[in-house]
Design a protein around this motif. Structure first.
Motif, PDB file in Angstrom:
ATOM      1  N   VAL A 256       3.481   9.544  -3.208  1.00 58.06           N
ATOM      2  CA  VAL A 256       3.144   8.209  -3.703  1.00 58.06           C
ATOM      3  C   VAL A 256       2.104   7.596  -2.780  1.00 58.06           C
ATOM      4  O   VAL A 256       1.897   8.046  -1.656  1.00 58.06           O
ATOM      5  CB  VAL A 256       4.384   7.285  -3.781  1.00 58.06           C
ATOM      6  N   ARG A 257       1.456   6.546  -3.273  1.00 55.76           N
ATOM      7  CA  ARG A 257       0.517   5.754  -2.471  1.00 55.76           C
ATOM      8  C   ARG A 257       1.092   4.348  -2.330  1.00 55.76           C
ATOM      9  O   ARG A 257       1.633   3.787  -3.283  1.00 55.76           O
ATOM     10  CB  ARG A 257      -0.849   5.704  -3.130  1.00 55.76           C
ATOM     11  N   ILE A 258       0.922   3.795  -1.136  1.00 52.96           N
ATOM     12  CA  ILE A 258       1.390   2.438  -0.856  1.00 52.96           C
ATOM     13  C   ILE A 258       0.186   1.596  -0.452  1.00 52.96           C
ATOM     14  O   ILE A 258      -0.588   1.979   0.434  1.00 52.96           O
ATOM     15  CB  ILE A 258       2.451   2.413   0.264  1.00 52.96           C
ATOM     16  N   GLY A 259       0.035   0.456  -1.099  1.00 51.05           N
ATOM     17  CA  GLY A 259      -1.015  -0.498  -0.763  1.00 51.05           C
ATOM     18  C   GLY A 259      -0.421  -1.810  -0.286  1.00 51.05           C
ATOM     19  O   GLY A 259       0.767  -2.088  -0.490  1.00 51.05           O
ATOM     20  N   PHE A 265       3.722  -5.274  -0.536  1.00 53.52           N
ATOM     21  CA  PHE A 265       3.498  -3.838  -0.620  1.00 53.52           C
ATOM     22  C   PHE A 265       3.589  -3.403  -2.084  1.00 53.52           C
ATOM     23  O   PHE A 265       4.510  -3.809  -2.798  1.00 53.52           O
ATOM     24  CB  PHE A 265       4.530  -3.073   0.215  1.00 53.52           C
ATOM     25  N   ILE A 266       2.638  -2.576  -2.502  1.00 54.68           N
ATOM     26  CA  ILE A 266       2.559  -2.129  -3.895  1.00 54.68           C
ATOM     27  C   ILE A 266       2.662  -0.613  -3.919  1.00 54.68           C
ATOM     28  O   ILE A 266       1.944   0.075  -3.186  1.00 54.68           O
ATOM     29  CB  ILE A 266       1.242  -2.590  -4.556  1.00 54.68           C
ATOM     30  N   LEU A 279      -4.184  -1.622   3.346  1.00 50.96           N
ATOM     31  CA  LEU A 279      -3.511  -0.384   3.718  1.00 50.96           C
ATOM     32  C   LEU A 279      -3.723   0.648   2.623  1.00 50.96           C
ATOM     33  O   LEU A 279      -3.649   0.325   1.430  1.00 50.96           O
ATOM     34  CB  LEU A 279      -2.012  -0.625   3.920  1.00 50.96           C
ATOM     35  N   ASP A 280      -3.993   1.877   3.033  1.00 53.37           N
ATOM     36  CA  ASP A 280      -4.073   3.006   2.108  1.00 53.37           C
ATOM     37  C   ASP A 280      -3.195   4.112   2.677  1.00 53.37           C
ATOM     38  O   ASP A 280      -3.633   4.925   3.484  1.00 53.37           O
ATOM     39  CB  ASP A 280      -5.513   3.475   1.947  1.00 53.37           C
ATOM     40  N   LEU A 281      -1.946   4.135   2.262  1.00 52.65           N
ATOM     41  CA  LEU A 281      -0.956   5.078   2.786  1.00 52.65           C
ATOM     42  C   LEU A 281      -0.550   6.048   1.687  1.00 52.65           C
ATOM     43  O   LEU A 281      -0.154   5.625   0.596  1.00 52.65           O
ATOM     44  CB  LEU A 281       0.283   4.328   3.290  1.00 52.65           C
TER      45      LEU A 281
END
Length: 976
Positions: A256-259, A265-266, A279-281
């Motif tokens: 998954v990606r977390i922004g 947090f999305i 943030l680009d996690l």
């Protein structure tokens, strides 16, 4: 042809009826073609009339007999086949939805899986049915297809899993084609290579040791809607495909990606939301552990990063639970029987032979001597085991191509086939369970075991003794030495050394032409003004190797260092340069990517780039299970790991940033995963390590220059009106090319918004080009006077005068002289220089000039009339020996002006030239223009009275003269 045929080989036993059929293959000696023969079941009810003896087809008995008479001779002449990849029965195949033939109708399975605040559709069974597993994952209108295939035979044993991952973004997915000459997708772009690494890194830890079947994962983006990114979708699709396949992986993997938008947090944000995200996690893991994280942020704190990881792990858990239900429904049986591990007895033999010497070798601090000592011990172990007869060298009978020897059957040479005979009285084969002939230890197994034993002894030394190979404790950082300005001609350079890891970083500054062009499916940005290129030559580890295109590892490490440095760079408005950083690893013993971050930061400072702050990077390691090595079971975190600790450890965590926050991070796990508390401990320990590294960077023996190098290009940015850009470029770029050739500058970049960048090597050429562009884009004002302008061409109706480079106006024949002219050629010729005045700008922007307005009037009649008219105002006119000076209030350029002097005695206008008169600047205010017009009208009435003695308002003329003389006095006194 069959006379030269080789003996047949048993290929496959497939359950197609009450009893299996037999498929044999033979290869001709004079051809690479293979002949296949099928022996069907005698109990089959179809085509009985075409069968001969034993239920075999008649054509099979018409072939000449093969040169073997018994099972022993067959075994000696054929290669041993690997264990079958799948042993699913017909009933199991039907229950799991396996298709019997390629022509049967596909049976599609689909399920919706939560994917953040929406659901994705996972489908399998209808595309790519010949692969071991294939899935299609849909998110909105973005569709990713992924397939998994295995080789038929295992590869040679090695210390890594033979996994290959390929990811490709088809530009047709977005309705585009490549902008280059080659329209077909070819070599993987850097962006695609990075996603391949995202897929590979979390899947590899879940693969069991001893499984050597080459596995290939292929992933394509078939549709892209511009909203939902395909990278995390590809990671999840690969994890689902592997879970459905025969690969015996231990856990289901998802990504998954977390922004972070604002304070929220999305999970799996859209591309629009990512534009505002700090943030680009990207996180991948299983239902209960984290396997891989990678991301970039704008100085995010460790606490907030851990919160993002926690949210991402919960999202991954939900995906894995849904995929598990799909696997139970249509997944294939795993190839557990294909896992081959070295015998446990071999571990005991290796430890007994190498134990004491191994402990001493691991205490050697330097990398190269330690590596050579370990290699000598490995050779000693191989020699001793060979002398004692434990190792079999060479090839077994019938194993010329490296395939293991034949299987030994349990019931002897002759076995009766239940479902049909190959030939009466000859060879009889049945699909019976077989066991391999027991072998002694192979040389490859010994090397694998020796590596594991070495790792075990190293862990024990760290956990039990508290000392690492180089003598440090777990928290200690290696000695750091840095130096800037090592390359005199480079725009910026730095040599960063940490222990036995060294990076030579070089910065090059340039204009837009040096920017990196992007042609990806996802990225809308066409050019990158900052990029870092990482190089890892084999010489940095003292080895000999191939040199060529950058490897996937080099691309990944370079991108990590690039993203770590990007947040500290100034904006393009503040620093209009394209920045290229090259990091060449000259020595390597762990954490070379983080050395590139430190060296790159110092090189940027040395190049004069106004960075916001300094950043540093550090790599962290871990021994997860310390209980088996003399510890209490608590994970042990290691700071600034070396190469051997990276290879033998359980984690590789790289963190870059400053004292207050993180800019980039990357974590790879080599075990089943770690929990959040362990990751929290590693991040906090990494923060202390970064502070220490930044402190050591301040001690740079030769500090950074912090100003632009004299060899760096000069870039001047100027703003013009957007509609004037075409004047700079010219028809087909002719004008901009002529400016470059005339002034000697390097480039001119004119953008549609009116931003113009001039790149030059020296200041003089920069000023020349700046003056030309200023004149080209200036906004002329009626009343402006231009001195010494060249006549470019002559027409019957007048002359064309160049008032500025590239700007011409028409001076009509009636405006060339006070007297009547029949032809302009009678007085002027091309190349002459005259003074002109702008008297009109028509609707098309064309300029009308006048030379007559600046000439003295020599007509006697006009002079007499003018003498009489002006004589009535003697009280307002200065004496004849003191000529009145008429001066425009607004200077044509800052510090410059023009003056006009009238002599009442001779009725002439005498021109008093300034030092230099140029065109007015483009940003002249409207108020100043109106003032000029009023003054010009006053001067015109004084200098050119109308023939015939017009009516003169004495009061108005007196007022004008008073204002004019006052303006002259103010100008002389320096008052504007």
């Amino acid at each position: 042809m069959l006379a030269n045929a080789s003996p047949p080989t048993l290929l496959h036993v497939h359950g197609g009826g009450p009893a299996p059929s037999l498929l044999l293959r033979t290869r001709t000696r004079d051809s690479n073609r293979s002949l296949f023969f099928a022996a069907a079941s005698s109990s089959s009810s179809s085509c009985h009339s075409s069968r001969g003896r034993g239920g075999l087809p008649l054509f099979f008995h018409s072939l000449p007999r093969f040169p073997f008479q018994s099972l022993r001779r067959l075994r000696a002449t054929q290669r041993r086949l690997p264990p079958p990849r799948s042993s699913i029965s017909a009933e199991q195949s039907e229950e799991r939805g396996d298709e019997g033939t390629a022509t049967s109708a596909p049976h599609k399975y689909s399920v919706k899986i939560p994917f953040g605040n929406r659901h994705i559709l996972v489908e399998t069974g209808h595309i790519g049915r010949q692969a071991s597993a294939s899935v299609t994952v849909t998110d909105g209108e973005t569709i990713v297809y992924c397939s998994v295939c295995l080789s038929d035979v295992p590869s040679e044993p090695a210390d890594f899993f033979p996994l290959a991952v390929n990811y490709q973004e088809r530009l047709s997915a977005a309705g585009r084609t490549s902008g280059g000459f080659f329209k077909r997708e070819g070599r993987a772009k850097d962006h695609e290579v990075l996603i391949c690494r995202l897929i590979d890194r979390p899947l590899r830890p879940t693969m069991p040791k001893g499984f050597y079947y080459e596995t290939q994962i292929l992933s394509w983006v078939f549709s892209y809607d511009g909203i939902h990114s395909p990278d995390c979708l590809a990671v999840t699709a690969a994890g689902i495909a592997v879970a459905l396949s025969e690969v015996p992986n231990t856990k289901i993997v998802a990504g998954v990606r977390i922004g972070l938008v604002g304070d929220q947090f999305i999970v799996n944000p859209t591309t629009k939301e990512m534009e505002e995200s700090e943030l680009d996690l990207i996180l991948a893991g299983t239902d209960n552990a984290i396997l891989m994280i990678e991301g970039y942020c704008n100085f995010l704190t460790e606490e907030r990063l851990l919160k993002a990881v926690e949210i991402g792990q919960a999202a991954v858990r939900d995906i894995c639970n849904e995929v598990e239900a799909l696997v139970k429904k249509c997944g294939k049986l795993k190839m557990i029987e294909a896992i081959k591990l070295p015998p446990l007895e071999l571990y005991r033999h290796v430890e007994d032979i190498s134990g004491d010497e191994l402990v001493k070798a691991l205490q050697i601090k330097n990398k190269i001597p330690r590596r050579r000592a370990l290699s000598a011990i490995e050779d000693k172990v191989l020699t001793i085991l060979t002398e004692k007869g434990y190792i079999v060298k060479g090839e077994a009978p019938g194993d010329a191509e490296g395939v293991p020897v034949a299987y030994e059957d349990e019931d002897g040479d002759e076995v009766v086939v239940v479902d049909g005979e190959v030939d009466e009285g000859d060879v009889h084969i049945k699909p019976n369970s077989r066991k391999p002939i027991p072998l002694l230890f192979s040389e490859v197994d010994v090397k694998l075991v020796f590596k594991e034993v070495t790792s075990k002894f190293l862990r024990k030394r760290i956990v039990e003794g508290g000392k690492r190979s180089d003598g440090r404790n777990p928290l200690e950082i290696r000695p750091i030495n840095s130096q800037c300005g090592v390359l005199p001609r480079a725009h910026g350079s730095a040599l960063f050394t940490r222990g036995e890891t060294q990076s030579l970083a070089v910065v090059t500054l340039g204009d837009k032409q040096m920017a990196q062009r992007i042609d990806n499916l996802v990225d809308t940005e066409e050019l990158k003004r900052f990029y870092l290129q990482y190089s890892f030559p084999p010489s940095c580890v003292g080895e000999v190797g191939r040199m060529g295109a950058p490897s996937r590892r080099e691309i990944g490490h370079g991108m990590l260092a690039e993203r770590a440095l990007e947040p500290i760079l100034p904006s393009e408005e503040d620093f209009p340069y394209t920045i290229r950083v090259e990091s060449t690893i000259t020595e390597s013993n762990g954490s070379s990517s983080m050395a590139s971050v430190c060296g790159g930061c110092l090189a940027l400072l040395d190049a004069g780039v106004p960075v916001k702050c300094s950043v540093a990077g550090i790599a962290m390691g871990m021994v997860l299970d310390t209980k088996g090595f003399g510890g209490d079971g608590t994970p042990l975190i290691l700071s600034d790991i070396s190469g051997s600790e990276d290879a033998s450890g359980d984690m590789d965590l790289k963190v870059a940033g400053d004292e207050n926050g993180i800019t980039a991070f990357q974590m790879d796990i080599k075990v089943g995963g770690i929990a959040l508390p362990v990751m929290e401990q590693a991040l906090l320990q990494a923060r202390d390590g970064r502070k220490r590294v930044l402190y050591e960077m301040l001690k740079c023996s030769r500090p950074p220059c912090k100003k632009l190098s004299k060899y760096a290009p000069l870039i001047h940015v100027m703003k013009v009106k957007p509609e004037k850009v075409n004047l700079i470029i010219g028809s087909g770029g002719k004008k901009v090319k002529s400016i470059i050739e005339e002034t000697g500058i390097e480039a001119i970049d004119a953008q549609d918004d009116g931003m113009v960048k001039i790149t030059a090597k020296d200041l003089s050429s920069l000023e020349k080009s700046k003056a030309i562009i200023t004149n080209l884009t200036m906004v002329p004002t009626v009343g402006d006077i231009y001195r010494s302008c060249e006549i470019k061409s002559i027409a019957p109706y007048g002359v064309f005068v160049e008032i500025a480079p590239g700007r011409e106006g028409l001076c009509h024949i009636s405006e060339l002289s006070s007297n009547w002219l029949a032809k302009a050629e009678d007085v002027f010729k091309v190349g002459d220089r005259i003074d002109v005045k702008l008297i009109e700008i028509n609707e098309k922007g064309q300029l009308r000039l006048s030379h007559r307005a600046l000439l003295p009037d020599v007509d006697p009649e006009k002079a007499s009339t003018k003498q009489q008219n002006i004589g009535t105002m003697k009280e307002n006119i200065p004496p004849q020996h003191q000529p009145a000076k008429v001066t425009a209030k607004k200077p044509l350029r800052k510090g410059e002006g023009q003056q006009i002097v009238q002599s009442s005695e001779n009725s002439k206008v005498v021109k008093v030239l300034p030092q230099k008169v140029t065109a007015p600047s483009a940003d002249t205010s409207e108020q100043e223009s109106l003032t000029d017009k009023n003054q010009e009208k006053a001067g015109k009435r004084l200098a050119n009275p109308v023939k015939g003695g017009p009516y003169i308002n004495k009061e108005r003329q007196k007022k004008v003269l008073d204002e004019t003389v006052t303006g002259v006095s103010a100008s002389k006194n320096g008052i504007s």
